[in-house]
Design an enzyme around this catalytic site. Sequence first.
Site, PDB file in Angstrom:
ATOM      1  N   ASP A  86      -8.592   8.053  -0.245  1.00 46.68           N
ATOM      2  CA  ASP A  86      -7.288   7.476  -0.164  1.00 46.68           C
ATOM      3  C   ASP A  86      -6.174   8.393   0.348  1.00 46.68           C
ATOM      4  OD1 ASP A  86      -5.307   5.857  -1.573  1.00 46.68           O
ATOM      5  OD2 ASP A  86      -6.829   5.186  -2.938  1.00 46.68           O
ATOM      6  N   ASP A 133     -15.326  11.049 -13.540  1.00 45.31           N
ATOM      7  CA  ASP A 133     -14.926  12.279 -12.826  1.00 45.31           C
ATOM      8  C   ASP A 133     -16.011  12.150 -11.537  1.00 45.31           C
ATOM      9  OD1 ASP A 133     -17.659  12.990 -13.948  1.00 45.31           O
ATOM     10  OD2 ASP A 133     -16.493  13.827 -15.789  1.00 45.31           O
ATOM     11  N   ASP A 167     -15.153  14.302 -21.829  1.00 42.19           N
ATOM     12  CA  ASP A 167     -13.697  13.850 -22.080  1.00 42.19           C
ATOM     13  C   ASP A 167     -13.017  12.664 -22.143  1.00 42.19           C
ATOM     14  OD1 ASP A 167     -13.722  13.609 -19.363  1.00 42.19           O
ATOM     15  OD2 ASP A 167     -12.363  15.336 -18.851  1.00 42.19           O
ATOM     16  N   ASP A 226     -17.832   9.020 -16.748  1.00 41.83           N
ATOM     17  CA  ASP A 226     -17.480  10.350 -17.389  1.00 41.83           C
ATOM     18  C   ASP A 226     -18.851  11.155 -17.301  1.00 41.83           C
ATOM     19  OD1 ASP A 226     -16.513  12.490 -18.433  1.00 41.83           O
ATOM     20  OD2 ASP A 226     -16.210  11.471 -20.379  1.00 41.83           O
ATOM     21  N   GLU A 277      -3.164  -0.057   3.931  1.00 43.99           N
ATOM     22  CA  GLU A 277      -2.749  -0.855   2.617  1.00 43.99           C
ATOM     23  C   GLU A 277      -1.279  -1.295   2.957  1.00 43.99           C
ATOM     24  OE1 GLU A 277      -1.818  -0.891  -2.109  1.00 43.99           O
ATOM     25  OE2 GLU A 277      -1.092   0.652  -0.852  1.00 43.99           O
ATOM     26  N   ASP A 320      -2.422   4.284   1.733  1.00 49.65           N
ATOM     27  CA  ASP A 320      -1.784   3.809   0.570  1.00 49.65           C
ATOM     28  C   ASP A 320      -0.273   3.422   1.266  1.00 49.65           C
ATOM     29  OD1 ASP A 320      -1.733   3.755  -2.396  1.00 49.65           O
ATOM     30  OD2 ASP A 320       0.407   4.742  -1.891  1.00 49.65           O
ATOM     31  N   HIS A 351      -7.580  -1.791  -8.278  1.00 46.12           N
ATOM     32  CA  HIS A 351      -6.932  -1.205  -9.229  1.00 46.12           C
ATOM     33  C   HIS A 351      -5.518  -1.544  -9.676  1.00 46.12           C
ATOM     34  CE1 HIS A 351      -5.398   1.060  -5.873  1.00 46.12           C
ATOM     35  NE2 HIS A 351      -4.662   1.567  -6.564  1.00 46.12           N
ATOM     36  N   ASP A 352      -5.163  -2.329  -8.877  1.00 40.98           N
ATOM     37  CA  ASP A 352      -3.630  -2.976  -8.929  1.00 40.98           C
ATOM     38  C   ASP A 352      -3.460  -4.209  -9.255  1.00 40.98           C
ATOM     39  OD1 ASP A 352      -2.604  -0.124  -8.321  1.00 40.98           O
ATOM     40  OD2 ASP A 352      -2.489  -1.003  -6.043  1.00 40.98           O
TER      41      ASP A 352
HETATM   42  C1  NOJ Z   1      -0.596   1.559  -3.917  1.00 38.69           C
HETATM   43  C2  NOJ Z   1      -1.508   1.947  -4.799  1.00 38.69           C
HETATM   44  O1  NOJ Z   1      -2.448   1.312  -4.888  1.00 38.69           O
HETATM   45  C3  NOJ Z   1      -0.863   1.945  -6.275  1.00 38.69           C
HETATM   46  O2  NOJ Z   1      -1.789   2.116  -7.428  1.00 38.69           O
HETATM   47  C4  NOJ Z   1       0.083   2.942  -6.378  1.00 38.69           C
HETATM   48  O3  NOJ Z   1       0.824   2.752  -7.392  1.00 38.69           O
HETATM   49  C5  NOJ Z   1       1.406   2.744  -5.429  1.00 38.69           C
HETATM   50  N1  NOJ Z   1       0.536   2.481  -4.116  1.00 38.69           N
HETATM   51  C6  NOJ Z   1       2.058   4.033  -5.221  1.00 38.69           C
HETATM   52  O4  NOJ Z   1       1.294   5.090  -4.440  1.00 38.69           O
END
Ligand code: NOJ
Length: 565
Positions: A98, A29, A25, A21, A269, A206, A341-342
């Site tokens: 992305d 960013d 906030d 950040d 992906e 994505d 991140h997933d």
């Molecule tokens: C894959 C992304 O990596 C994930 O974070 C997202 O929730 C889903 N696709 C939907 O866009």
Amino acid sequence: MDAPWWTRAVAYQVYPRSFQDSTGDGLGDLGGVLRRLDHLADLGIDVLWLSPVYPSPQADNGYDISDYQDVDPLFGTLAQLDELIAALHARGMRLLMDLVVNHTSDEHPWFVESRSSPTSPKRDWYWWRPPRGGFAPGDPGAEPTNWQSFFSGPMWELDEPSGEYYLHLFDRKQPDLNWENSEVRQAVYAMMRWWLDRGVDGFRMDVINMISKDVADDGHLHDGPPIAGTGLGDGSASYLCGPRIHEFLHEMHREVFAGRNGAFLTVGEMPGVTIEEARLFTDPARAEVDMVFQFEHVGLDHGASKWDLRPLRMRDLKASFGRWQAGLADVGWNSLYWDNHDQPRAVSRFGDDSPEFRRDSATCLATLLHLHRGTPYVYQGQEIGMANYPFASVDDFRDLESVNHFTAAMKAGQDPAAVLTSLRVMSRDNARTPVQWDASPQAGFTTGKPWLPVNPDHVDWNAATQRNDPASVLAHYKRLIALRHENPVVALGEFAMLLPEHDEVYAFTRTLAHEVLLVVCNLGRTPYPLAELLPEAASASLILGNLPDAGPTLRPWEARVLRIA
Ligand code: NOJ
């Protein structure tokens, strides 16, 4: 022909809201990304993949885009993005944006217009369908198909005024674009060209293998096999690598990249992609994408769903990685990752995050992955051994996947304590806590209140304390990245799995012309006499290891890269 540049490259994923950040906030960013570029340059990173910063209602933290050609004020300005492109290029790094075009936000003007009337010129840009035959809108079971959403509940949302449903594979705020419509495709390609003209170097795409749906000539979509206990079905056969997917990706390549000068990169992906499909997607002769993210290894500890936890069996991991290495050996290319991140944090999931073995297991896992053939991706914080967050209660979770799952599980009468256990292990929020830059109260991430709490372990696990420590996880990542840059055998060598049946030791060779590397990783706490396991190790020389003073015993979580010829 020379191997493409990205075979020698290492990528780094920035999830901007949790990276740095710069405004106080509590939300990361672009100013923060700019401030930390030397961290990436110092690591030796070649490519930065930036998770979405576009305008968005943030239902799915930016994977729900309401304007593809701007930056959300939450993250900064387009001028800062231009600055980022220039700053990266000045340091010899490239930027991957992305690309989220399976769906938009329901607040995107395209959807707003599509929704406005069944006769809207953009109605067909999304998947609108009447209720199932014999049902009135809103009746239980009236959804046009029985598909279960990735984020719980049905994949269809009723639009009351028109009495029709729209399709959303993910959240109801993420309506799916209809790629059958050529205007949609052309609009997406124009947007991609606009970003390339601005200087970006490619895209991480994505869920790109979901853009083609299996639709009958009369517009009918097919129910999938029922999923026990849900009243819903699995529609994946209708949208994973659908009938026109190769045509669409080839067309995208032709319309966006063909004939353009530059060194670009496209990464698809692709949940559920098979090796056979991945070979087609990444065969350079077919001009679709350069590499894929496949999901097989991150599903090995899932049961019927990701919330149904299963212990990971080492043999399954070896068999899976081994199959992918063999399957893409002569054609195509793969991405290599443990974390993003997933996914929960790798050191907690595949390693051992106890104080005793956290450093060693983080460096061991890194060695294993980076010595495979493919392009490695480092997820922010992985390079300092960040671990899962100690979530105490269900109220601590922010991610809509976790929140929706909890709500659905409670409705279905599941035990809240058991649901919390699986959320703690699998929730995506584990990956989304702020990057731990130093030992100060908010880990140097923000001067304000972070949107998701900083992991309390940041006092011991942070970039500042690791920066000048040659034994740190960070230092080890630097050595691994340099090794790939310096040794063609790491990038291109042929892969051969050894000891496929061993329950703890993961070993393989990489061979290029006369050079042979032997990689041995102990993924457990039991020591093993190395020469008994792998006699060839006796005459080999160590070129990189994660523990000092290598001797005859392969110690818990020890990794060695040896040269045997
Ligand atoms: C894959 C992304 O990596 C994930 O974070 C997202 O929730 C889903 N696709 C939907 O866009």
